[in-house]
Design an enzyme around this catalytic site. Structure first.
Site, PDB file in Angstrom:
ATOM      1  CG  ASN A   1      61.072 -20.208 -18.133  1.00 40.35           C
ATOM      2  OD1 ASN A   1      62.150 -19.805 -17.690  1.00 40.35           O
ATOM      3  ND2 ASN A   1      60.977 -20.907 -19.262  1.00 40.35           N
TER       4      ASN A   1
ATOM      5  CD  GLU B   1      50.851 -19.565 -26.243  1.00 33.54           C
ATOM      6  OE1 GLU B   1      51.677 -20.170 -26.957  1.00 33.54           O
ATOM      7  OE2 GLU B   1      49.865 -18.968 -26.698  1.00 33.54           O
TER       8      GLU B   1
ATOM      9  CE1 TYR C   1      61.084 -15.474 -24.915  1.00 30.19           C
ATOM     10  CE2 TYR C   1      59.646 -16.190 -23.150  1.00 30.19           C
ATOM     11  CZ  TYR C   1      60.490 -16.487 -24.186  1.00 30.19           C
ATOM     12  OH  TYR C   1      60.748 -17.785 -24.518  1.00 30.19           O
TER      13      TYR C   1
HETATM   14  C1  LIG Z   1      65.166 -18.737 -21.746  1.00 29.89           C
HETATM   15  C2  LIG Z   1      66.477 -18.974 -22.495  1.00 29.89           C
HETATM   16  C3  LIG Z   1      66.170 -19.246 -23.951  1.00 29.89           C
HETATM   17  C4  LIG Z   1      67.333 -17.700 -22.367  1.00 29.89           C
HETATM   18  O1  LIG Z   1      68.491 -17.896 -23.170  1.00 29.89           O
HETATM   19  P1  LIG Z   1      69.893 -17.310 -22.707  1.00 29.89           P
HETATM   20  O2  LIG Z   1      70.850 -17.452 -23.835  1.00 29.89           O
HETATM   21  O3  LIG Z   1      70.289 -17.908 -21.416  1.00 29.89           O
HETATM   22  O4  LIG Z   1      69.513 -15.785 -22.458  1.00 29.89           O
HETATM   23  P2  LIG Z   1      70.472 -14.527 -22.573  1.00 29.89           P
HETATM   24  O5  LIG Z   1      71.833 -14.848 -22.058  1.00 29.89           O
HETATM   25  O6  LIG Z   1      70.376 -13.971 -23.940  1.00 29.89           O
HETATM   26  O7  LIG Z   1      69.776 -13.559 -21.512  1.00 29.89           O
HETATM   27  C5  LIG Z   1      68.984 -12.494 -21.927  1.00 29.89           C
HETATM   28  C6  LIG Z   1      68.213 -11.945 -20.738  1.00 29.89           C
HETATM   29  O8  LIG Z   1      67.300 -12.904 -20.243  1.00 29.89           O
HETATM   30  C7  LIG Z   1      67.206 -12.803 -18.831  1.00 29.89           C
HETATM   31  N1  LIG Z   1      67.633 -14.079 -18.288  1.00 29.89           N
HETATM   32  C8  LIG Z   1      68.044 -15.159 -18.996  1.00 29.89           C
HETATM   33  N2  LIG Z   1      68.272 -16.192 -18.143  1.00 29.89           N
HETATM   34  C9  LIG Z   1      67.991 -15.752 -16.910  1.00 29.89           C
HETATM   35  C10 LIG Z   1      68.014 -16.357 -15.629  1.00 29.89           C
HETATM   36  N3  LIG Z   1      68.372 -17.624 -15.423  1.00 29.89           N
HETATM   37  N4  LIG Z   1      67.646 -15.606 -14.577  1.00 29.89           N
HETATM   38  C11 LIG Z   1      67.272 -14.318 -14.732  1.00 29.89           C
HETATM   39  N5  LIG Z   1      67.239 -13.699 -15.933  1.00 29.89           N
HETATM   40  C12 LIG Z   1      67.591 -14.403 -17.000  1.00 29.89           C
HETATM   41  C13 LIG Z   1      68.054 -11.643 -18.425  1.00 29.89           C
HETATM   42  O9  LIG Z   1      67.249 -10.489 -18.434  1.00 29.89           O
HETATM   43  C14 LIG Z   1      69.057 -11.575 -19.551  1.00 29.89           C
HETATM   44  O10 LIG Z   1      69.534 -10.300 -19.769  1.00 29.89           O
HETATM   45  P3  LIG Z   1      70.911  -9.817 -19.073  1.00 29.89           P
HETATM   46  O11 LIG Z   1      71.942 -10.835 -19.465  1.00 29.89           O
HETATM   47  O12 LIG Z   1      71.144  -8.485 -19.678  1.00 29.89           O
HETATM   48  O13 LIG Z   1      70.628  -9.808 -17.613  1.00 29.89           O
HETATM   49  C15 LIG Z   1      67.274 -20.143 -21.850  1.00 29.89           C
HETATM   50  O14 LIG Z   1      67.386 -19.918 -20.466  1.00 29.89           O
HETATM   51  C16 LIG Z   1      66.672 -21.509 -22.084  1.00 29.89           C
HETATM   52  O15 LIG Z   1      66.886 -22.117 -23.119  1.00 29.89           O
HETATM   53  N6  LIG Z   1      65.911 -22.038 -21.085  1.00 29.89           N
HETATM   54  C17 LIG Z   1      65.331 -23.374 -21.190  1.00 29.89           C
HETATM   55  C18 LIG Z   1      64.239 -23.427 -22.234  1.00 29.89           C
HETATM   56  C19 LIG Z   1      63.171 -22.397 -21.971  1.00 29.89           C
HETATM   57  O16 LIG Z   1      62.691 -22.241 -20.852  1.00 29.89           O
HETATM   58  N7  LIG Z   1      62.776 -21.696 -23.047  1.00 29.89           N
HETATM   59  C20 LIG Z   1      61.716 -20.705 -22.993  1.00 29.89           C
HETATM   60  C21 LIG Z   1      60.393 -21.386 -23.127  1.00 29.89           C
HETATM   61  S1  LIG Z   1      59.050 -20.211 -23.176  1.00 29.89           S
END
Ligand SMILES: CC(C)(COP(=O)(O)OP(=O)(O)OC[C@H]1O[C@@H](n2cnc3c(N)ncnc32)[C@H](O)[C@@H]1OP(=O)(O)O)[C@@H](O)C(=O)NCCC(=O)NCCS
Length: 166
Positions: free
Chosen positions: A120, A115, A127
């Site tokens: 977000n 979910e 995903y």
């Molecule tokens: C969501 C989360 C886990 C992503 O982790 P991350 O290490 O930053 O992600 P990655 O660097 O591996 O990014 C992978 C892809 O996600 C997308 N992405 C991640 N952060 C993004 C942002 N702020 N804006 C747009 N796209 C984003 C992009 O498609 C990216 O691919 P790319 O680098 O080739 O463009 C992180 O932002 C987080 O912890 N957020 C807070 C907690 C949260 O919201 N968790 C999810 C709950 S459902």
């Protein structure tokens, strides 16, 4: 803690290992700094106790993120995925999610679900890039300031898929 500029492109150095009880305080600190309505320490301890797949990611020995997934009855549910703000956008979340999906597939699960708040968009992009697709909405699923927020339900079929390159 090392700062992001020192660790540009930290993903290759990111190590995924099992979460244990002593990790919980650090995990909760990341949780509290990342979510407006964070899980409590007790929820993480319960997840460990019931045997969910609980993993932390470390970079040079520092905990920088974590993931929690339940596996059973043919389905995996990714319940939490979080990377410390200073370590985001370096491929660590993608690496951890890819690990969890592989783990679910190896355990014989047919689908993985999660979910996410529709607001977000960064997480949704991650995903979708790994093959999750929206299959429904849970109305009022999340706490939100001044009320509730819907959850988008995303699903990824695991059978017959090509292994993700992570
Ligand atoms: C969501 C989360 C886990 C992503 O982790 P991350 O290490 O930053 O992600 P990655 O660097 O591996 O990014 C992978 C892809 O996600 C997308 N992405 C991640 N952060 C993004 C942002 N702020 N804006 C747009 N796209 C984003 C992009 O498609 C990216 O691919 P790319 O680098 O080739 O463009 C992180 O932002 C987080 O912890 N957020 C807070 C907690 C949260 O919201 N968790 C999810 C709950 S459902």
């Amino acid at each position: 803690m090392a700062t992001a500029p020192e660790l540009l492109s930290a993903a290759p150095e990111a190590v995924i290992r099992s979460m244990t009880e002593p990790d919980v305080p650090e995990v909760v600190a990341i949780e509290r700094s990342s979510y407006q309505f964070p899980w409590s320490e007790g929820i993480f301890r319960d997840c460990l106790r019931v045997g969910y797949v609980c993993r932390v990611v470390t970079v040079r020995g520092e905990t920088v993120g974590y993931g929690v997934m339940s596996v059973g009855a043919g389905e995996a549910h990714i319940l939490n995925l979080c990377i410390h703000a200073e370590f985001r956008c370096q491929g660590i979340g993608r690496k951890l999610l890819g690990y969890l999906v592989e783990r679910a597939a190896t355990a014989g699960m047919g689908e993985a679900y999660l979910e996410v708040r529709p607001s977000n968009t960064g997480a949704i992009r991650l995903y979708q890039s790994l093959g999750f697709e929206q299959v429904g909405i849970r109305r009022g699923y999340y706490q939100a300031v001044g009320g509730r927020e819907d959850a988008a339900v995303l699903k990824m079929p695991l059978r017959g898929r090509r292994p993700a390159s992570v």
